[in-house]
Design a protein around this motif. Structure first.
Motif, PDB file in Angstrom:
ATOM      1  N   TYR B   4       0.425  -1.613   0.252  1.00 13.86           N
ATOM      2  CA  TYR B   4      -0.185  -0.111  -0.348  1.00 13.86           C
ATOM      3  C   TYR B   4       0.920   1.659  -0.118  1.00 13.86           C
ATOM      4  CZ  TYR B   4      -4.768  -2.748   0.763  1.00 13.86           C
ATOM      5  OH  TYR B   4      -5.527  -3.540  -0.018  1.00 13.86           O
ATOM      6  N   ASP B   5       0.221   2.019  -0.889  1.00 15.05           N
ATOM      7  CA  ASP B   5       0.421   3.917  -0.338  1.00 15.05           C
ATOM      8  C   ASP B   5       0.941   4.214   1.116  1.00 15.05           C
ATOM      9  OD1 ASP B   5       1.271   4.342  -2.888  1.00 15.05           O
ATOM     10  OD2 ASP B   5      -0.740   4.837  -3.268  1.00 15.05           O
ATOM     11  N   LYS B   6       2.049   4.772   1.238  1.00 17.65           N
ATOM     12  CA  LYS B   6       1.957   5.634   2.413  1.00 17.65           C
ATOM     13  C   LYS B   6       1.827   6.561   2.687  1.00 17.65           C
ATOM     14  CE  LYS B   6       6.323   3.318   3.805  1.00 17.65           C
ATOM     15  NZ  LYS B   6       6.530   2.908   2.454  1.00 17.65           N
ATOM     16  N   ILE B   7       0.954   7.334   1.099  1.00 22.89           N
ATOM     17  CA  ILE B   7       0.137   8.418   2.122  1.00 22.89           C
ATOM     18  C   ILE B   7      -0.755   8.461   0.839  1.00 22.89           C
ATOM     19  CG2 ILE B   7       1.701  10.061   2.288  1.00 22.89           C
ATOM     20  CD1 ILE B   7       2.153  11.116  -0.144  1.00 22.89           C
ATOM     21  N   SER B   8      -2.188   9.097   0.764  1.00 23.18           N
ATOM     22  CA  SER B   8      -3.504   9.247   0.554  1.00 23.18           C
ATOM     23  C   SER B   8      -3.167   9.716  -1.209  1.00 23.18           C
ATOM     24  CB  SER B   8      -4.031   9.363   0.741  1.00 23.18           C
ATOM     25  OG  SER B   8      -4.477  11.549   1.130  1.00 23.18           O
ATOM     26  N   SER B   9      -3.659   9.336  -1.843  1.00 23.30           N
ATOM     27  CA  SER B   9      -3.987  10.461  -3.650  1.00 23.30           C
ATOM     28  C   SER B   9      -3.666  12.096  -2.809  1.00 23.30           C
ATOM     29  CB  SER B   9      -5.012  10.015  -4.376  1.00 23.30           C
ATOM     30  OG  SER B   9      -6.192  10.258  -4.281  1.00 23.30           O
ATOM     31  N   ARG B  10      -4.966  12.220  -1.844  1.00 27.33           N
ATOM     32  CA  ARG B  10      -5.043  13.576  -1.753  1.00 27.33           C
ATOM     33  C   ARG B  10      -3.934  14.279  -1.084  1.00 27.33           C
ATOM     34  NH1 ARG B  10     -10.209  13.229   1.504  1.00 27.33           N
ATOM     35  NH2 ARG B  10      -9.165  12.147   2.845  1.00 27.33           N
ATOM     36  N   ASP B  11      -2.641  13.794   0.210  1.00 32.22           N
ATOM     37  CA  ASP B  11      -1.851  14.706   0.098  1.00 32.22           C
ATOM     38  C   ASP B  11      -0.677  14.393  -1.068  1.00 32.22           C
ATOM     39  OD1 ASP B  11      -2.599  14.755   2.446  1.00 32.22           O
ATOM     40  OD2 ASP B  11      -2.454  12.781   3.304  1.00 32.22           O
ATOM     41  N   ALA B  12      -1.028  13.137  -1.401  1.00 33.74           N
ATOM     42  CA  ALA B  12      -0.016  13.313  -3.084  1.00 33.74           C
ATOM     43  C   ALA B  12       0.391  14.696  -3.610  1.00 33.74           C
ATOM     44  CB  ALA B  12       0.058  11.802  -3.884  1.00 33.74           C
ATOM     45  N   PHE B  13      -1.659  15.049  -3.495  1.00 31.06           N
ATOM     46  CA  PHE B  13      -1.780  16.377  -4.593  1.00 31.06           C
ATOM     47  C   PHE B  13      -1.218  17.785  -3.419  1.00 31.06           C
ATOM     48  CE2 PHE B  13      -4.919  18.965  -4.147  1.00 31.06           C
ATOM     49  CZ  PHE B  13      -5.296  20.045  -5.743  1.00 31.06           C
ATOM     50  N   GLY B  14      -1.140  17.447  -1.994  1.00 34.74           N
ATOM     51  CA  GLY B  14      -0.795  18.554  -1.621  1.00 34.74           C
ATOM     52  C   GLY B  14       0.618  19.027  -1.970  1.00 34.74           C
TER      53      GLY B  14
END
Ligand SMILES: Cc1ncc(C[n+]2csc(CCOP(=O)(O)OP(=O)(O)O)c2C)c(N)n1
Lengths: 278, 323
Positions: B4-14
């Motif tokens: 799994y990713d360590k961060i969400s796509s929302r945080d990646a976007f941020g």
């Protein structure tokens, strides 16, 4: 079919609703919204256990009073009240948000007995309530419609379209209740988009306005009953509330907008809500 | 092993947004009580005046974004997919897309990732609506690493884009070496002459596993990621149909109007081919954790592999009868 619960019994009903909210927050699926639900627990106790005319054995009874939970994310409080009134088995409560549950993350009128209308997208409930009120009036039914609004939710423009239309329609069978807890999702409403002057806003749109302490059961009951009888104009009850009310560490702490308590926090909350000697 | 990713796509976007903002002083973010939950926290810590929480008011947010874009800003307007694309659909169409303004509509909780909140918060019609609006580019990253790359890429476009994001961390597919180009497909598994699986979003990882299962059964399927649904890579669709004779789409969206429809439009016009669209079967779903919903609504790799196998044999046997 109105329950004639005394104020003391309503306080007890509110306590049990709060316990169920904490159970749902801890035992059901994923983070629910305990803060928003605790904020309206007293108002819901008064509505479901005294003010609203409804029949748990016949949720679709045409003569019943209706409730619209416009701030649908607070639905654990409504689920608790409905279970308490016997609309469905209490065992359902801890299934909230789980696959296959009849208790959805936001209210679903087709899955949950006692839910009068689907909600969860903010800003729509007052229009839905107005529609119900106008339909009931056309059907010559003398039923009340209660709409519970969040304060942050009042930032949605459609709320004010409905506010204008309801007074134009003289929808006096419609009562809006503003859960004025001064918080929304990202923080304080007073910092993000302030709603003051709250009372003057509604008055200027020609609504009958009551202001109450939303945790004072006597005041809640008296104003809800007055609103139900009020004629000529719609009524709004501005309820001054505390988000997270009843659990010390959740009160006015907006991190509890949507969050799962730890085991320790769960135990503390349940101890605080144990009742008995106060 | 599923990673799994360590961060969400929302945080990646941020994270990407902050980097872009450092280069472009005319970048602003706007949210409808969603600036925190849509990953704009870092941007607002560094440049408080460049992130606006307009209140719980998505239509207002969208039209304010248009006004700022008309005044020279690149605006990222972020809420949850059903609210940014449906509640504010007319503001997007008439005041952002029609004048071709530089607003990126960012929708979180896309697909089934609105998970436990239920139908009200799940974005399963968003791609259909955004795709039908002229001037609009529609992109759907698969995971956190690709979200960062894609966010930086769409910043280069001077015009409207719909960026569909998820909610929590999802299965990791890509790393920082991910390459993205508007209108271009991304071949993940090039070998395979029996079928072509075209997919996007958080189900890419599951589609890859379905292809492995098929492989073990002797069905060779190539896998193509189509992060850009509009403009779609029509040549890649036609080529994969020509090479395999059967196309399967996999997407976290209603089967009406999303990737499956976009692929059908290409095939219908240029190379009619058998097409199986895997997605939400035009129904409303329910509340549950994301993975439970994916399993329940048709995205178990085993279920997908079985469906694809049946699909291939159904028309293969028909072809034999006709021959
Ligand atoms: C149309 C819409 N936009 C955004 C949301 C996400 N959301 C859920 S609760 C919430 C904050 C609600 O604040 P308020 O009305 O003050 O209620 P509170 O929970 O503070 O009592 C937001 C923005 C939503 N449910 N619907």
């Amino acid at each position: 079919m109105i329950m004639k619960s005394s104020v003391a019994e309503l306080r007890e009903a509110a306590r049990l609703i709060r316990r169920d909210i904490i159970d749902i927050a801890y035992l059901a699926e994923g983070p629910s919204h305990p803060g928003p639900a605790l904020s309206i627990a007293d108002i819901l106790a008064a509505l479901y256990f005294r003010v609203m005319d409804a029949d748990p054995r016949n949720p679709g009874w045409a003569e019943r009073d209706r409730l619209v939970l416009s701030k649908g994310h607070a639905c654990p409080a409504v689920y608790a009240a409905l279970a308490g009134r016997g609309y469905f088995d209490r065992a359902w409560l801890t299934t909230v948000r789980r696959l296959g549950s009849r208790l959805q993350g936001h209210p679903d009128m087709n899955k949950t007995p006692g839910i009068d209308i689907t909600s969860g997208s903010l800003g729509n409930g007052l229009s839905l309530g107005l529609g119900i009120a106008l339909a009931l009036r056309l059907l010559r039914k003398n039923c009340g419609v209660f709409v519970i609004l969040g304060d942050g939710e009042l930032q949605e423009g459609m709320i004010w379209e409905a506010v204008m239309a309801a007074s134009a329609q003289k929808a006096d069978n419609l009562t809006a209740i503003v859960d004025y807890n001064h918080f929304q999702s990202c923080g304080g409403t007073d910092e993000i988009v302030p709603l003051e002057p709250m009372r003057a806003k509604w008055e200027s749109f020609n609504w009958n306005v009551f202001e109450i302490n939303g945790h004072d059961m006597e005041e809640i009951v008296s104003r809800l009953e007055m609103a139900k009888r009020f004629t000529g104009r719609p009524t709004v009850i501005i309820a001054h509330t505390v988000k997270g009310k009843g659990v010390s560490f959740m009160e006015a702490d907006n991190s509890w907008h949507q969050r799962i308590p730890s085991k320790e926090q769960y135990d503390t909350a349940m101890r605080e809500l144990a009742g008995g000697s106060e | 092993m599923i990673q799994y990713d360590k961060i969400s796509s929302r945080d990646a976007f941020g994270n990407a947004l902050l980097r872009i903002a450092e280069e472009n002083p005319l970048l602003v973010g706007i949210g409808a009580d969603t600036t925190k939950s849509m990953g704009m926290q870092k941007l607002s810590e560094k440049y408080p005046e460049r992130v606006i929480n307009i209140g719980i008011a998505e239509q207002n947010m969208t039209a304010v974004a248009a006004g700022m874009a008309a005044t020279g800003f690149q605006v990222y307007a972020a809420s949850y997919a059903p609210f940014s694309t449906l509640r504010a659909a007319e503001q997007v169409r008439t005041f952002i897309a029609y004048p071709n303004l530089d607003v990126k509509i960012v929708g979180g909780l896309g697909g089934l990732s609105g998970n436990i909140e239920g139908v009200t918060h799940q974005g399963l019609e968003d791609v259909a609506v955004m795709r039908s609006i002229p001037n609009m580019t529609v992109v759907i990253p698969a995971d956190a690493a690709s979200t960062e790359v894609i966010t930086e890429e769409i910043a280069r476009i001077r015009g409207p884009v719909y960026l569909r994001l998820g909610r929590g961390a999802v299965e990791k597919v890509f790393d920082a070496g991910y390459r993205f180009q508007i209108g271009k497909a991304n071949v993940l598994k090039a070998d395979g002459s029996d079928a072509a699986i075209i997919c996007n979003g958080a189900v890419v990882a599951r589609a890859l596993r379905a292809a492995q299962l098929l492989d073990a059964n002797g069905v060779k399927a190539r896998v193509i990621e189509m992060p850009c649904v509009k403009p779609i890579d029509a040549d890649a669709v036609v080529e994969s149909a020509a090479a395999t004779g059967a196309v399967i789409t996999v997407e976290e969206h209603n089967i009406i109007g999303g990737l499956g429809s976009a692929v059908a439009e290409v095939l219908g016009g240029r190379r009619p081919s058998p097409l199986l669209r895997i997605g939400i079967e035009d129904i409303f779903t329910e509340s549950a954790p994301h993975n439970d919903l994916l399993d329940r609504y048709g995205f178990r790799p085993e279920d997908m592999a079985a469906r694809i196998g049946q699909f291939l044999s159904s028309f293969n046997s028909k072809n034999e009868e006709e021959a």
